[in-house]
Write a protein that holds these residues in place. Structure first.
Motif, PDB file in Angstrom:
ATOM      1  N   ASN A  39      -6.947  11.559   1.440  1.00  0.00           N
ATOM      2  CA  ASN A  39      -6.023  10.553   0.909  1.00  0.00           C
ATOM      3  C   ASN A  39      -6.605   9.158   1.130  1.00  0.00           C
ATOM      4  O   ASN A  39      -7.765   8.947   0.758  1.00  0.00           O
ATOM      5  N   ASP A  40      -5.883   8.240   1.681  1.00  0.00           N
ATOM      6  CA  ASP A  40      -6.238   6.810   1.641  1.00  0.00           C
ATOM      7  C   ASP A  40      -7.713   6.464   1.867  1.00  0.00           C
ATOM      8  O   ASP A  40      -8.348   7.018   2.762  1.00  0.00           O
TER       9      ASP A  40
ATOM     10  N   GLN B 213      -9.226   9.185   4.621  1.00  0.00           N
ATOM     11  CA  GLN B 213      -8.386  10.165   5.316  1.00  0.00           C
ATOM     12  C   GLN B 213      -8.802  11.553   4.849  1.00  0.00           C
ATOM     13  O   GLN B 213      -8.838  11.818   3.635  1.00  0.00           O
TER      14      GLN B 213
ATOM     15  N   TRP C 287      -2.810  18.223   3.288  1.00  0.00           N
ATOM     16  CA  TRP C 287      -2.868  17.239   4.356  1.00  0.00           C
ATOM     17  C   TRP C 287      -2.798  17.962   5.693  1.00  0.00           C
ATOM     18  O   TRP C 287      -2.064  18.947   5.836  1.00  0.00           O
TER      19      TRP C 287
ATOM     20  N   MET D 290      -5.709  14.427  10.626  1.00  0.00           N
ATOM     21  CA  MET D 290      -6.609  13.554   9.875  1.00  0.00           C
ATOM     22  C   MET D 290      -7.906  13.251  10.608  1.00  0.00           C
ATOM     23  O   MET D 290      -7.911  12.839  11.768  1.00  0.00           O
TER      24      MET D 290
ATOM     25  N   PHE E  37      -5.347   8.188  11.718  1.00  0.00           N
ATOM     26  CA  PHE E  37      -4.758   7.695  10.467  1.00  0.00           C
ATOM     27  C   PHE E  37      -5.542   6.478   9.963  1.00  0.00           C
ATOM     28  O   PHE E  37      -6.513   6.053  10.557  1.00  0.00           O
ATOM     29  N   SER E  38      -5.012   5.905   8.891  1.00  0.00           N
ATOM     30  CA  SER E  38      -5.772   4.890   8.150  1.00  0.00           C
ATOM     31  C   SER E  38      -6.127   3.656   8.965  1.00  0.00           C
ATOM     32  O   SER E  38      -5.420   3.292   9.913  1.00  0.00           O
TER      33      SER E  38
ATOM     34  N   ARG F 299       1.350   1.459  11.810  1.00  0.00           N
ATOM     35  CA  ARG F 299       0.079   2.044  11.383  1.00  0.00           C
ATOM     36  C   ARG F 299      -0.700   1.227  10.352  1.00  0.00           C
ATOM     37  O   ARG F 299      -0.196   0.305   9.763  1.00  0.00           O
ATOM     38  N   ASP F 300      -1.951   1.665  10.178  1.00  0.00           N
ATOM     39  CA  ASP F 300      -2.853   1.226   9.107  1.00  0.00           C
ATOM     40  C   ASP F 300      -3.379  -0.195   9.302  1.00  0.00           C
ATOM     41  O   ASP F 300      -3.195  -1.071   8.429  1.00  0.00           O
TER      42      ASP F 300
ATOM     43  N   GLU G 263       3.313   0.658   4.036  1.00  0.00           N
ATOM     44  CA  GLU G 263       2.086   1.250   4.565  1.00  0.00           C
ATOM     45  C   GLU G 263       0.869   0.465   4.069  1.00  0.00           C
ATOM     46  O   GLU G 263       0.929  -0.249   3.072  1.00  0.00           O
ATOM     47  N   CYS G 264      -0.242   0.679   4.745  1.00  0.00           N
ATOM     48  CA  CYS G 264      -1.570   0.247   4.292  1.00  0.00           C
ATOM     49  C   CYS G 264      -1.639  -1.197   3.790  1.00  0.00           C
ATOM     50  O   CYS G 264      -1.928  -1.447   2.609  1.00  0.00           O
TER      51      CYS G 264
ATOM     52  N   TYR H 154      -2.546   4.733  -4.995  1.00  0.00           N
ATOM     53  CA  TYR H 154      -1.826   4.463  -3.745  1.00  0.00           C
ATOM     54  C   TYR H 154      -2.797   3.951  -2.685  1.00  0.00           C
ATOM     55  O   TYR H 154      -3.998   4.238  -2.710  1.00  0.00           O
TER      56      TYR H 154
ATOM     57  N   TRP I  96       1.551  10.643  -3.622  1.00  0.00           N
ATOM     58  CA  TRP I  96       2.053  11.682  -2.714  1.00  0.00           C
ATOM     59  C   TRP I  96       2.973  12.650  -3.452  1.00  0.00           C
ATOM     60  O   TRP I  96       2.986  13.838  -3.170  1.00  0.00           O
TER      61      TRP I  96
HETATM   62  C1  FRU Z   1      -0.513   6.456   3.457  1.00  0.00           C
HETATM   63  C2  FRU Z   1      -0.468   7.107   4.810  1.00  0.00           C
HETATM   64  C3  FRU Z   1      -0.776   6.088   5.879  1.00  0.00           C
HETATM   65  C4  FRU Z   1      -1.279   6.931   7.001  1.00  0.00           C
HETATM   66  C5  FRU Z   1      -2.037   8.011   6.272  1.00  0.00           C
HETATM   67  C6  FRU Z   1      -2.017   9.355   6.937  1.00  0.00           C
HETATM   68  O1  FRU Z   1      -0.895   7.299   2.430  1.00  0.00           O
HETATM   69  O2  FRU Z   1       0.797   7.692   5.022  1.00  0.00           O
HETATM   70  O3  FRU Z   1       0.317   5.279   6.229  1.00  0.00           O
HETATM   71  O4  FRU Z   1      -2.104   6.214   7.875  1.00  0.00           O
HETATM   72  O5  FRU Z   1      -1.453   8.107   4.994  1.00  0.00           O
HETATM   73  O6  FRU Z   1      -2.887  10.234   6.344  1.00  0.00           O
END
Ligand code: FRU
Length: 496
Positions: free
Chosen positions: A38-39, A55, A63, A66, A98-99, A167-168, A223-224, A285, A306
């Protein structure tokens, strides 16, 4: 010293990567080695190359705990796969790395900043997930986690902010060499905020201020984040969960938005002026940016949503890919994005037409394919037309359609017949700026993806189309009469 988890992930890739042929992957978009991604993470310049982490759960197409996968490029188009960079292998990140993001330290090493996740069972039996910020240092291939991790925890947060949704981190360096990072958080009212943290050395961090917060207006958890100057303004990017739909600007669910405004760096004050969607398609995303040495702000995102992450092709050996990196700018206060200029270095065979009259379904010899960069310009032939349609990835069974209606200034992309057999959203409508019936559609396709840039990047819309590759016809249609210019390039990766 490699941890057992990291060694295992690297060996897993070494063992199974050779079974995935190049033809199963896009030609110039980043994919994970094997399994799930993912991210985008750690998108940065380091030692003369652009690095991208992501990720990563190598062990399945779902998923899972990670890891950080890793690739490198010199031109955003051709990517070299590097060994897995991080694995969930310590107490504080045992449930996932995570990210996060990356910068270069003064001593030439690369610093990764990421969210370490660990779950703890409460007395009442409920599992709680704690998110902390951590760092790792490396040479562009191997990274070691800092012994002082985590460098930011719930204890660094003011009253009313959450240690569970924290996070992120997106890190950058100021002109004086100091470090700053923006991090997503959830506040008392259940909605998101972007917080600023500061550090003198990249290892010792403290809370600084709230950059902006959501108050449940644009989604809930933010997020992010990313935060950077752009053409005289400041841009804050974030990907909200649980957006409410609003007109044709924001769709429900997972979104990605750009807040532009003024940033007083001394006073640490962001004044928001405008909010817009970043991408009007379905599969976009968690974008992240870097600044190139020649001053371009380049953005890349996860080319998925997602909500559609279960829509996977049968027997796929990997799942997920990144968008084409895009150059950002501001025009009339709005975010503009266009494919990185390096794509033009790969322009191969060219087919062009000028002023072709279209008033029923029309094909143009040589205009077809699934790996291409094509610009279509449409203008009325005399009186105003009702609609114009561009059909791609088409045969007798499949088609994805881009339709422009000049009377309402909307573009609709419909991938209902692209071959995805899942009951999910397949259609998006969005507004474009009126230009008296003229419209310019640039379409970049790479096997199973379609990235659309309208009117020189004023809107971008991104879609995954799992259409069999044999469906490669392209046709033009109109209700009324239009004149169409087409410039289509095949992309040739043996050229550079
Ligand atoms: C966004 C997210 C982030 C998190 C990651 C986990 O897509 O939910 O907030 O760090 O994915 O994989």
């Amino acid at each position: 010293m490699l941890s057992e988890e990291l060694r295992k992930a690297r060996e897993f890739e070494d063992q199974y990567l050779p079974y995935i042929s190049d033809a199963e992957r896009p030609a110039f978009h980043v994919t994970g080695g094997i399994g799930w991604i993912n991210d985008p993470n750690g998108f940065s310049c380091y030692k003369g190359a652009y690095h991208l982490f992501y990720q990563y759960h190598p062990y399945s197409n779902q998923w899972g705990p990670m890891h950080w996968g890793h690739v490198r490029t010199s031109d955003f188009i051709r990517w070299e796969r590097l060994p897995v960079a991080l694995a969930p292998d310590t107490e504080y990140d045992r449930n996932g790395c995570f990210s996060g993001s990356a910068v270069e330290l003064d001593d030439g090493r690369q610093l990764l900043m990421y969210t370490g996740v660990h779950r703890v069972r409460r007395e009442d039996g409920v599992m709680q997930e704690f998110q902390t910020q951590c760092v790792a240092v490396g040479d562009g291939v191997d990274y070691e986690k800092y012994e002082g991790n985590p460098v930011l925890t719930g204890r660094n947060l003011p009253e009313g902010f959450s240690a569970l949704d924290f996070r992120d981190p997106k890190i950058w360096r100021e002109a004086d060499g100091s470090f700053r990072a923006v991090v997503g958080n959830r506040t008392d009212d259940g909605s998101g905020a972007i917080l600023l943290f500061e550090s003198g050395d990249g290892f010792h961090w403290h809370y600084s201020t709230i950059i902006d917060r959501c108050h449940n207006e644009y989604g809930r958890m933010w997020e992010c984040p990313d935060f950077f100057p752009l053409d005289g303004k400041q841009a804050l990017l974030t990907s909200p969960q649980e957006m409410a739909a609003l007109g044709l600007e924001f769709h429900a669910g997972y979104g990605s938005i750009c807040l532009t405004g003024e940033w007083d760096s001394e006073a640490r004050k962001f004044t928001r002026e405008r909010v817009q969607s970043i991408d009007y398609g379905i599969d976009f995303y968690a974008p992240q940016t870097l600044l190139t040495p020649d001053g371009r702000r380049v953005m890349i995102a996860w080319m998925q949503s997602w909500s559609n992450a279960h829509c996977q092709p049968q027997n796929a050996r990997y799942f997920g890919e990144m968008t084409l990196p895009r150059e950002l700018s501001l025009r009339n206060g709005r975010l503009v994005q266009n494919p990185v200029r390096e794509l033009a270095n790969y322009h191969g065979h060219r087919v062009a037409y000028e002023g072709v009259l279209v008033n029923r379904e029309t094909n143009m010899p040589g205009v077809s394919g699934r790996i291409l960069d094509m610009t279509v310009t449409v203008r009325p032939a005399g009186t105003m037309y009702q609609w114009f349609k561009l059909n791609v990835a088409k045969d007798g069974e499949f088609a994805t359609t881009i339709r422009y209606k000049p009377v309402c200034n909307t573009v609709r992309v419909d991938r209902s017949r692209c071959g995805i057999r899942h009951d999910v959203v397949h259609v998006r409508d969005f507004l474009v700026r009126p230009r008296g019936g003229e419209i310019k559609l640039r379409v970049v396709m790479d096997r199973c993806s379609l990235e659309l840039f309208v009117n020189d990047g004023e809107q971008a819309a991104t879609f995954i189309v799992y259409t069999p590759e044999s469906a490669e016809s392209i046709s033009f249609e109109a209700e009324g009469s239009v004149l169409v210019d087409v410039e289509k390039y095949d992309l040739d990766f043996d050229r550079v």
